[in-house]
Structures are given as structure tokens and as C-alpha cells.
Design a protein around this motif. Structure first.
Motif, PDB file in Angstrom:
ATOM      1  N   THR A 339       1.060  -1.298   0.063  1.00 23.21           N
ATOM      2  CA  THR A 339      -0.423  -0.048   0.005  1.00 23.21           C
ATOM      3  C   THR A 339       0.848   1.308   0.071  1.00 23.21           C
ATOM      4  O   THR A 339       0.547   2.323  -0.496  1.00 23.21           O
ATOM      5  CB  THR A 339      -0.869   0.094   1.114  1.00 23.21           C
ATOM      6  OG1 THR A 339       0.013  -0.099   2.372  1.00 23.21           O
ATOM      7  CG2 THR A 339      -2.110  -1.025   1.116  1.00 23.21           C
ATOM      8  N   LEU A 340       1.987   1.002   0.599  1.00 26.75           N
ATOM      9  CA  LEU A 340       2.708   2.342   0.902  1.00 26.75           C
ATOM     10  C   LEU A 340       3.496   2.597  -0.699  1.00 26.75           C
ATOM     11  O   LEU A 340       3.512   3.789  -1.298  1.00 26.75           O
ATOM     12  CB  LEU A 340       4.157   2.226   1.677  1.00 26.75           C
ATOM     13  CG  LEU A 340       5.172   3.173   1.626  1.00 26.75           C
ATOM     14  CD1 LEU A 340       4.488   4.669   2.247  1.00 26.75           C
ATOM     15  CD2 LEU A 340       5.982   3.071   2.711  1.00 26.75           C
ATOM     16  N   ALA A 341       3.797   1.542  -1.406  1.00 28.23           N
ATOM     17  CA  ALA A 341       4.506   1.679  -2.793  1.00 28.23           C
ATOM     18  C   ALA A 341       3.276   2.082  -3.501  1.00 28.23           C
ATOM     19  O   ALA A 341       3.560   2.917  -4.324  1.00 28.23           O
ATOM     20  CB  ALA A 341       4.994   0.212  -3.181  1.00 28.23           C
ATOM     21  N   PHE A 342       1.894   1.918  -3.335  1.00 25.27           N
ATOM     22  CA  PHE A 342       0.664   2.207  -4.331  1.00 25.27           C
ATOM     23  C   PHE A 342       0.783   3.884  -4.004  1.00 25.27           C
ATOM     24  O   PHE A 342       0.681   4.549  -4.963  1.00 25.27           O
ATOM     25  CB  PHE A 342      -0.261   1.578  -3.867  1.00 25.27           C
ATOM     26  CG  PHE A 342      -1.536   2.017  -4.672  1.00 25.27           C
ATOM     27  CD1 PHE A 342      -1.656   1.833  -5.832  1.00 25.27           C
ATOM     28  CD2 PHE A 342      -2.673   2.745  -3.993  1.00 25.27           C
ATOM     29  CE1 PHE A 342      -2.862   2.311  -6.632  1.00 25.27           C
ATOM     30  CE2 PHE A 342      -3.624   3.266  -4.471  1.00 25.27           C
ATOM     31  CZ  PHE A 342      -3.732   3.269  -6.061  1.00 25.27           C
ATOM     32  N   TRP A 343       0.675   4.197  -2.777  1.00 26.48           N
ATOM     33  CA  TRP A 343       0.549   5.611  -2.498  1.00 26.48           C
ATOM     34  C   TRP A 343       1.764   6.635  -3.202  1.00 26.48           C
ATOM     35  O   TRP A 343       1.434   7.702  -3.624  1.00 26.48           O
ATOM     36  CB  TRP A 343       0.285   6.003  -1.032  1.00 26.48           C
ATOM     37  CG  TRP A 343      -0.716   5.319  -0.198  1.00 26.48           C
ATOM     38  CD1 TRP A 343      -0.695   4.588   0.904  1.00 26.48           C
ATOM     39  CD2 TRP A 343      -2.128   5.550  -0.614  1.00 26.48           C
ATOM     40  NE1 TRP A 343      -2.109   4.076   1.205  1.00 26.48           N
ATOM     41  CE2 TRP A 343      -2.873   4.710   0.374  1.00 26.48           C
ATOM     42  CE3 TRP A 343      -2.783   6.196  -1.775  1.00 26.48           C
ATOM     43  CZ2 TRP A 343      -4.216   4.850   0.260  1.00 26.48           C
ATOM     44  CZ3 TRP A 343      -4.247   5.915  -1.840  1.00 26.48           C
ATOM     45  CH2 TRP A 343      -4.886   5.068  -0.747  1.00 26.48           C
ATOM     46  N   ARG A 344       2.950   5.933  -2.932  1.00 25.37           N
ATOM     47  CA  ARG A 344       4.109   6.711  -3.462  1.00 25.37           C
ATOM     48  C   ARG A 344       3.902   6.626  -5.086  1.00 25.37           C
ATOM     49  O   ARG A 344       4.636   7.681  -5.640  1.00 25.37           O
ATOM     50  CB  ARG A 344       5.375   5.969  -3.009  1.00 25.37           C
ATOM     51  CG  ARG A 344       5.790   6.446  -1.584  1.00 25.37           C
ATOM     52  CD  ARG A 344       7.071   6.024  -0.801  1.00 25.37           C
ATOM     53  NE  ARG A 344       7.274   6.274   0.166  1.00 25.37           N
ATOM     54  CZ  ARG A 344       8.433   6.231   1.081  1.00 25.37           C
ATOM     55  NH1 ARG A 344       9.155   4.896   0.464  1.00 25.37           N
ATOM     56  NH2 ARG A 344       8.678   6.578   2.106  1.00 25.37           N
ATOM     57  N   ALA A 345       3.623   5.592  -5.434  1.00 22.73           N
ATOM     58  CA  ALA A 345       3.530   5.712  -7.031  1.00 22.73           C
ATOM     59  C   ALA A 345       2.641   6.644  -7.616  1.00 22.73           C
ATOM     60  O   ALA A 345       2.825   7.321  -8.398  1.00 22.73           O
ATOM     61  CB  ALA A 345       3.276   4.257  -7.626  1.00 22.73           C
ATOM     62  N   VAL A 346       1.363   6.909  -6.820  1.00 16.85           N
ATOM     63  CA  VAL A 346       0.431   7.829  -7.375  1.00 16.85           C
ATOM     64  C   VAL A 346       0.807   9.273  -6.998  1.00 16.85           C
ATOM     65  O   VAL A 346       0.540  10.192  -7.884  1.00 16.85           O
ATOM     66  CB  VAL A 346      -1.029   7.311  -6.662  1.00 16.85           C
ATOM     67  CG1 VAL A 346      -1.964   8.389  -7.011  1.00 16.85           C
ATOM     68  CG2 VAL A 346      -1.415   5.920  -7.465  1.00 16.85           C
ATOM     69  N   PHE A 347       1.031   9.394  -5.598  1.00 20.72           N
ATOM     70  CA  PHE A 347       1.340  10.645  -5.069  1.00 20.72           C
ATOM     71  C   PHE A 347       2.725  11.400  -5.540  1.00 20.72           C
ATOM     72  O   PHE A 347       2.843  12.568  -5.582  1.00 20.72           O
ATOM     73  CB  PHE A 347       1.203  10.724  -3.865  1.00 20.72           C
ATOM     74  CG  PHE A 347      -0.283  10.560  -3.329  1.00 20.72           C
ATOM     75  CD1 PHE A 347      -1.394  11.008  -3.724  1.00 20.72           C
ATOM     76  CD2 PHE A 347      -0.759   9.845  -2.090  1.00 20.72           C
ATOM     77  CE1 PHE A 347      -2.762  10.627  -3.518  1.00 20.72           C
ATOM     78  CE2 PHE A 347      -1.895   9.639  -1.538  1.00 20.72           C
ATOM     79  CZ  PHE A 347      -2.718   9.847  -2.376  1.00 20.72           C
TER      80      PHE A 347
END
Length: 378
Positions: A339-347
Motif C-alpha cells: 500500500t505504501l508503494a501504491f501511495w508513493r507511485a500515485v502521489f
């Protein structure tokens, strides 16, 4: 749990003993998801911003002997020297009232002590939960620079729990209604409004980087805020909040039989991450869900990127704070990293995070071990 509203009952005749057994098993699973970690430890004060009182928030103490933040992965997603950086986390309880709806909206905010505006993720609990649950996610995200606001939804929160018998089954079923589904997504928009309008918090949050997340009935809330729509009587209802830029969907609920998933989920236009497990069942009468149904939103969407992870042996309670068995702990560690990777990829458009999402088993083999299925659609 069933999304949007209870399904049309599909139960054949069953004896009272059979229903009671189903109820006991399902209620135990749901209560495990809804419960926060046990209290009773002596508190240790953690620093809070001096202006917290002016914002109507209360700093929260931490139990002694328990770290404020789960361990960081040895190889964290992210690029550059900041990949492993941790921020001090300020935990505040917020007690809001939406005067327009005459509705209380309690929340718990996990706020990183960062120097500039940070992203915000609004988290929606499952049926029977509270703002205190799923704290391992909120603390972890905040420790890595992403504020997490965990809401509590009146009418479908922990107040539904009573004796673990058929009367509680009725209370749970009665809480999974269209009206509560609508009230929940309105809570999300109200909370975003409050944060951005606050004299202090509004300076700390980046309004261009807002996401939503939720588990079970809370996943339904996140889907609605992200663009899902549904039919009710002769109307089509949508509660999309255009400020939401991405969504994490944990144990997505099943749809009522009369709702077409392509119609419901097709309008969602933001990146999404979907996580579930091979044993992610709810056997509650009328409102049951199966692992196969939990991937329906992912399969029914058009927008990309979107990702689906299925954890081997993962149960409906796998994402909560109380599940402490080895399987659940491994799943939670993996979920935090992904989930942290997802947020960082998006934001942040973080290249390293994008590599993890493209091939988690190659980039983080140890933390990805619980995954039995990973699908990425771009």
C-alpha cells in the motif's frame, strides 16, 4: 459484507442451530475486524503539536511497551536517501459534528511531522468498526510521510455489537443499508472539507494528493467516493468526490444481485489497489461474501493502473490490529509495503514504487511471499 445494501435473501430453509452456528462464526470474524487492540497498558505521552487544541483535536497517548510504528521493511519502496526515512507520528482524536446532517463524525488522525504539505488518506472501517481500528496501517503510512484520517461511521460502527447471537445478526444486517452506505461516503467528503478548511491542518495537507481506503463495508465507502454509482428505485446515485485521486480497496464487498458491476464500477477513473485473501469469506446469512466476489470491482473497472493482490490463506480479519498469528502478521507486513508503494507511485510518481507494483515478488521477495496472486493492469 454486501456492498451498498443487503442482497435479496437466498437462504434455503435452515434450522435454528445451523443459523446460530453460522452467526457465531461470522460474528466472531467481523468482531475481530472491528476491534481495536486491547487497552489497559499504562500510557506514555507522545509529542503533539501545540496548536492541536485550537483545531479541536486531542493528542493521544501510546501504550507502554508497544512501538508507535510497525517495523520498516529492510528494502522500502522509494528512491533516493529518503526511502527509509521515518517521521515522528502525532496521533490526534477529532470529534466533529456535521451540522447540516446533524451527524457526529469522530476521527483519528495519524499526522507525520513533515516539513511541508503531505498527502492524506481517508480510511473507512468495516461494519461494526471504529476510528481506533487498522492502526498499524495509519501509523505506518504516517511514519512514511502520508497522513491517515480514520473515520468512525455512526449507524454502522461498533455500536451494532451486542450479544453474539441471532439478535446481533439482525443488528448487523440492519446496519448494512443503502442509507448507511450513503451516510458513510458523505462522512468522507465532510472530513476532507473539515481538514482542508482547518487553520492548522489545511496548511499541513496537500489538497492535490488525497486518497481513500477501506475494509469490507469500508471498501464499499472507498469505491463510492472514487466514482462508483448504483441504482436505487428509478434513480442513479453517485457520490464521487473529485478530490480523491486514488483508492485502496481491502476485501471488497459483494454487490446486491440487482446491481450490474460493470455499471457500478465502470465510472471509477482513479488508480486502485485491491487486496484480498484465498479464505476471505463472510458466511453471515443474507450478507455473505466469497473470495471470488471480492475481485469483481477489479475485474469490472476500465481505469488503469489498477492492481490486485490475493494473499494465500488470508481471512477476512487479516488486515486488523488484533490478528497476531504468523500468517496474519506476514500478510499485514506485505500489505503495509504494497500500500505504501501504491501511495508513493500515485502521489510522488516514485520510480522504485512503480517497480514494486509491477513485480512485487522480484523487488521485495520476502515481503511478497504471502501473495498467491498478483495482477497489474496498465
Amino acid at each position: 459484507m454486501a456492498g451498498l445494501s443487503p442482497r435479496t435473501p437466498r437462504l434455503r430453509r435452515a434450522g435454528l442451530a445451523t443459523l446460530a452456528a453460522l452467526a457465531a462464526a461470522s460474528l466472531a470474524a467481523l468482531q475481530a475486524c472491528a476491534s481495536a487492540p486491547g487497552a489497559g497498558a499504562q500510557p506514555v505521552e507522545t509529542p503533539a503539536a501545540q496548536s492541536a487544541a485550537q483545531s479541536g483535536s486531542r493528542p493521544v497517548s501510546q501504550p507502554a511497551g508497544r512501538s508507535a510504528t510497525p517495523p520498516v521493511a529492510s528494502i522500502a519502496p522509494g528512491s533516493g536517501a529518503g526511502a527509509l526515512a521515518q517521521f515522528q507520528v502525532d496521533v490526534r482524536d477529532l470529534d466533529w459534528t456535521d451540522a447540516q446532517r446533524a451527524r457526529v463524525v469522530p476521527a483519528r488522525l495519524y499526522l507525520p511531522a513533515a516539513t511541508g504539505p503531505v498527502p492524506l488518506v481517508v480510511f473507512s472501517h468495516g461494519l461494526g468498526g471504529s476510528r481506533f481500528g487498522y492502526s498499524h496501517l495509519g501509523r505506518y503510512w504516517a511514519a512514511h510521510g502520508i497522513a491517515a484520517l480514520h473515520l468512525q461511521h455512526a449507524g454502522s460502527d461498533r455500536a451494532v455489537w451486542g450479544a453474539r447471537d441471532l439478535s446481533t445478526v439482525a443488528a448487523v444486517i440492519n446496519a448494512a443499508t443503502f442509507d448507511n452506505a450513503i451516510a458513510r461516503v458523505q462522512d468522507v467528503s465532510f472530513a476532507i472539507d473539515r481538514v482542508l478548511a482547518d487553520a492548522e491542518l489545511g496548511r499541513l495537507i496537500d489538497p492535490a494528493r488525497i486518497g481513500v481506503a477501506g475494509h469490507s463495508f469500508g471498501a464499499n465507502t472507498a469505491l463510492l467516493a472514487s466514482g462508483a454509482r448504483f441504482r436505487r428505485d428509478d434513480s442513479v446515485l453517485s457520490f464521487t468526490d473529485r478530490r480523491v485521486r486514488a483508492a485502496v480497496i481491502l476485501s471488497a464487498p459483494s454487490l446486491p444481485a440487482e446491481q450490474d458491476p460493470w455499471f457500478v464500477y465502470g465510472p471509477i477513473a482513479v488508480p486502485t489497489l485491491h487486496l484480498t485473501g484465498t479464505h476471505d469469506y463472510i458466511a453471515l446469512p443474507v450478507l455473505g461474501s466469497t473470495p471470488a466476489e471480492r475481485r469483481v470491482p477489479f475485474d469490472s473497472m476500465v481505469a488503469s493502473p489498477r492492481y490486485l493482490g490475493v494473499f494465500e490463506d488470508g481471512r477476512h480479519s487479516m488486515f486488523n490490529d488484533r490478528a497476531r498469528d504468523a500468517t496474519s502478521e506476514a500478510i499485514k507486513a506485505s500489505a503495509r509495503a504494497i500500500t505504501l508503494a501504491f501511495w508513493r507511485a500515485v502521489f510522488e510518481r516514485d520510480a522504485r514504487a512503480g517497480e514494486l507494483l509491477a513485480a512485487p515478488r522480484r523487488v521485495l521477495p520476502a515481503l511478497s511471499a504471502p501473495l498467491s496472486v498478483w495482477e497489474a493492469r496498465h
